[in-house]
Each structure stands twice: as C-alpha cells, then as structure tokens.
Design a protein around this motif. Structure first.
Motif, PDB file in Angstrom:
ATOM      1  N   LYS A  72       0.836  -1.221   0.000  1.00 35.05           N
ATOM      2  CA  LYS A  72       0.000   0.000   0.000  1.00 35.05           C
ATOM      3  C   LYS A  72       0.868   1.267   0.000  1.00 35.05           C
ATOM      4  O   LYS A  72       0.534   2.247  -0.657  1.00 35.05           O
ATOM      5  N   LEU A  73       1.948   1.213   0.751  1.00 36.01           N
ATOM      6  CA  LEU A  73       2.880   2.356   0.793  1.00 36.01           C
ATOM      7  C   LEU A  73       3.448   2.610  -0.606  1.00 36.01           C
ATOM      8  O   LEU A  73       3.578   3.751  -1.047  1.00 36.01           O
ATOM      9  N   ASP A  74       3.768   1.519  -1.298  1.00 36.22           N
ATOM     10  CA  ASP A  74       4.282   1.579  -2.668  1.00 36.22           C
ATOM     11  C   ASP A  74       3.195   2.117  -3.618  1.00 36.22           C
ATOM     12  O   ASP A  74       3.433   3.041  -4.413  1.00 36.22           O
ATOM     13  N   MET A  75       1.989   1.576  -3.487  1.00 26.70           N
ATOM     14  CA  MET A  75       0.886   1.968  -4.373  1.00 26.70           C
ATOM     15  C   MET A  75       0.426   3.406  -4.158  1.00 26.70           C
ATOM     16  O   MET A  75      -0.156   4.019  -5.049  1.00 26.70           O
ATOM     17  N   ALA A  76       0.679   3.929  -2.949  1.00 25.60           N
ATOM     18  CA  ALA A  76       0.216   5.292  -2.655  1.00 25.60           C
ATOM     19  C   ALA A  76       0.891   6.312  -3.567  1.00 25.60           C
ATOM     20  O   ALA A  76       0.447   7.445  -3.677  1.00 25.60           O
ATOM     21  N   ASN A  77       1.965   5.915  -4.232  1.00 25.18           N
ATOM     22  CA  ASN A  77       2.609   6.788  -5.207  1.00 25.18           C
ATOM     23  C   ASN A  77       2.167   6.373  -6.609  1.00 25.18           C
ATOM     24  O   ASN A  77       2.766   5.491  -7.226  1.00 25.18           O
ATOM     25  N   GLY A  78       1.089   6.970  -7.089  1.00 25.08           N
ATOM     26  CA  GLY A  78       0.649   6.743  -8.463  1.00 25.08           C
ATOM     27  C   GLY A  78      -0.250   5.533  -8.656  1.00 25.08           C
ATOM     28  O   GLY A  78      -0.611   5.223  -9.790  1.00 25.08           O
ATOM     29  N   GLY A  79      -0.609   4.851  -7.594  1.00 27.82           N
ATOM     30  CA  GLY A  79      -1.614   3.784  -7.695  1.00 27.82           C
ATOM     31  C   GLY A  79      -1.085   2.434  -8.113  1.00 27.82           C
ATOM     32  O   GLY A  79      -1.830   1.464  -8.110  1.00 27.82           O
ATOM     33  N   ILE A  80       0.178   2.346  -8.505  1.00 27.75           N
ATOM     34  CA  ILE A  80       0.699   1.038  -8.876  1.00 27.75           C
ATOM     35  C   ILE A  80       1.876   0.636  -7.980  1.00 27.75           C
ATOM     36  O   ILE A  80       2.610   1.485  -7.487  1.00 27.75           O
ATOM     37  N   ALA A  81       2.013  -0.693  -7.821  1.00 23.33           N
ATOM     38  CA  ALA A  81       3.127  -1.216  -7.026  1.00 23.33           C
ATOM     39  C   ALA A  81       4.300  -1.434  -7.968  1.00 23.33           C
ATOM     40  O   ALA A  81       4.262  -2.306  -8.821  1.00 23.33           O
ATOM     41  N   ASP A  82       5.349  -0.609  -7.807  1.00 22.80           N
ATOM     42  CA  ASP A  82       6.502  -0.721  -8.708  1.00 22.80           C
ATOM     43  C   ASP A  82       7.825  -0.536  -7.976  1.00 22.80           C
ATOM     44  O   ASP A  82       8.876  -0.417  -8.597  1.00 22.80           O
ATOM     45  N   GLY A  83       7.760  -0.493  -6.642  1.00 19.14           N
ATOM     46  CA  GLY A  83       8.993  -0.331  -5.872  1.00 19.14           C
ATOM     47  C   GLY A  83       9.458   1.109  -5.759  1.00 19.14           C
ATOM     48  O   GLY A  83      10.570   1.362  -5.320  1.00 19.14           O
ATOM     49  N   LEU A  84       8.612   2.035  -6.149  1.00 14.01           N
ATOM     50  CA  LEU A  84       8.949   3.461  -6.003  1.00 14.01           C
ATOM     51  C   LEU A  84       7.863   4.152  -5.173  1.00 14.01           C
ATOM     52  O   LEU A  84       6.839   4.568  -5.698  1.00 14.01           O
ATOM     53  N   PRO A  85       8.102   4.264  -3.868  1.00 10.59           N
ATOM     54  CA  PRO A  85       7.102   4.923  -3.012  1.00 10.59           C
ATOM     55  C   PRO A  85       7.195   6.443  -3.150  1.00 10.59           C
ATOM     56  O   PRO A  85       8.052   6.949  -3.872  1.00 10.59           O
ATOM     57  N   ALA A  86       6.300   7.134  -2.465  1.00 11.91           N
ATOM     58  CA  ALA A  86       6.285   8.610  -2.524  1.00 11.91           C
ATOM     59  C   ALA A  86       7.415   9.165  -1.646  1.00 11.91           C
ATOM     60  O   ALA A  86       7.193   9.612  -0.532  1.00 11.91           O
TER      61      ALA A  86
END
Ligand SMILES: [Zn+2]
Length: 283
Positions: free
Chosen positions: A162-176
């Motif tokens: 969820k922390l990952d997805m909170a940046n742009g809605g997708i899980a890609d290993g780049l959090p906000a």
C-alpha cells in the motif's frame, strides 16, 4: 514529525478522544507482547497505539469464510500496520477501506512467476494480498508467525504494498519519497533488486544439497520471494527493515539507510544483535 501534524484533523481528534486509559492499557498489553515493537520509547509507543487505534477505526475489518477474528487479532494487526508509518502518518498508505480476513491461506487468480522463472496465469495459494485501489487480504493462520524478529511479517508486507501503491496507484517499488531521497533511491533500488535476482538464481542453479547450494541459500539475507519483481522486492525489504534489519543492512546497506531516512526510523538499534558466522560472510 511532530504529533500534532499526524493527528491534526478533527476526525482524528474525535477518534482519539474515545481512546481512554482503560483501552490504552489493553493496547499496551498487546504492544508489549509483540517482540518487533521492543525498544520503542514511551512517546513512540503512545504514537503507535494512537495510529493503530485510528487505523482500526478508519478501516473495515471483514472476516470471511468464518474466520474467527478476535479483538486481539485486530489490535495486533493495527499495531503492526502502524509501525512502518509511525513517523509518516496513516495517510502514507493512500486510500483503502477494507481488510478481508481469511482463516487460512487462500487461492487467488493472478499472474505470477514461479521459482524456475516460468510465468503462470492461474490460481495461487497466498497468505496475503494487497489490491491496487482495493482491500488488503490477510490470513489468520499466517498472522500467527508475524510479530517476531524472524524476517517475516504478513501485515507489514501487505501494508508495504500500500505504501508503494500510494505513489501513483501502482506497485513498482517506487514509493512517494521526499525529493532529496529520490536520486539515491533510483540508483540503489534497481542495483539491489538486480543483486537479489542474481543471488536467488545462483542459489537455485547450485546442485540441490551441495555445499554451494547451502552457502548460497544461507547468505541470502533477504527473502528470495523478493526476486519476483520490483513490487515484491520493495515489500520484502520493508518487511526485513522491521523484522530482520541487521540482515537487510548487511545485504543492501544503501537501501537500508534510504528506508531509514524515508520512514524516520532505525530498527537496527532495537533488534536483537547478531553477527553472520565468518565462514558464511559473503564479503
Ligand atoms: Zn507481496
């Protein structure tokens, strides 16, 4: 970050007004019984409990398939969910409303890559899952293994997604990440991920039962599942950060320090200390 910035809005204040001394005492018991929360200072403990309390009231905890969900389960889940965002606030998880609680592992229809690197579309048995723009799924049977300094934590793993997805809605290993951390992250994270994939494939290709295989598996400090893709690598690194930080620091020190700055925490100082055996040390 100061308390007032995390709990400033009126809804939070109202939620916290109901967190009376009797309830706090109950939560403190659960907190004291979770080893990975050892060593937090008084202020951190009370912030963690307050965040957990708000988490429990923000989210719907829905037992499915007759899961015997108890108050203790809910408190433990909420406390572990609050740990990664202790200094960021619950908003760092983005918007999601529900946790579906299964009694056991469950099967899910998904695309995945197996240990041999073969891609599959189909049913996979899972202990937890986090849907993009959807709920978090957790199994109670696996929750029992969480909470120790053992490199495994179902709740932290799924919330890391969820922390990952909170940046742009997708899980890609780049959090906000805050801007100053981004350049370092964009260099260190792909490097660590590539190294994890290399180490896992080396372990997998060593003859089963051989000393090389034993050495390769024993010096994999981070969960081999992290070699699956960037999102899983991010989730197992956050999981390791809070449940086996010395191992994460040993494997990927730059990543550890970036996570430490991002999350405003340094769990290595609270973790039980250990040294890798000299003959196992990869360096
Ligand atoms: Zn995952």
């Amino acid at each position: 970050m100061a308390m007032f910035t995390i709990f400033s809005n009126w809804r939070r204040q109202r939620q916290l007004a109901r967190f009376d001394p009797e309830r706090r005492a109950r939560w403190q018991q659960n907190l004291d019984a979770l080893p990975i929360l050892d060593g937090l200072g008084r202020d951190q403990q009370s912030r963690l409990m307050a965040l957990g309390w708000c988490f429990l009231h923000d989210k719907r905890f829905t037992p499915v398939m007759d899961a015997a969900l108890t108050d203790d389960h809910c408190i433990d889940i909420a406390l572990m969910a609050a740990l990664p965002v202790l200094n960021l606030g619950l908003e760092a998880y983005g918007v999601f409303h529900e946790l579906l609680i299964y009694p056991e592992e469950f099967v899910s229809d998904r695309h995945y890559v197996d240990d041999q690197g073969i891609e599959h579309q189909g049913m996979e048995t899972l202990s937890g899952e986090a849907w993009e723009q959807g709920p978090v799924l957790l199994s109670l049977s696996e929750l029992g293994y969480s909470g120790h300094w053992n490199g495994y934590n179902l709740v932290i793993h799924e919330l890391a997604h969820k922390l990952d997805m909170a940046n742009g809605g997708i899980a890609d290993g780049l959090p906000a990440l805050p801007a100053p951390l981004r350049p370092g992250w964009l260099e260190a994270f792909p490097k660590a991920f590539a190294s994890q994939r290399r180490l896992v494939s080396r372990a997998q290709s060593a003859p089963a039962g051989s000393p090389e295989a034993a050495l390769a598996w024993n010096t994999l400090w981070v969960d081999p599942y992290g070699a699956e893709n960037e999102a899983e690598f991010f989730a197992v690194c956050i999981e390791a950060f809070f449940t086996d930080p010395i191992a994460l620091h040993l494997a990927y020190p730059e990543l550890y320090h970036l996570l430490s700055r991002f999350l405003g925490q340094n769990p290595m100082v609270r973790a039980p200390q250990w040294q890798p055996l000299p003959h196992l040390c990869p360096r």
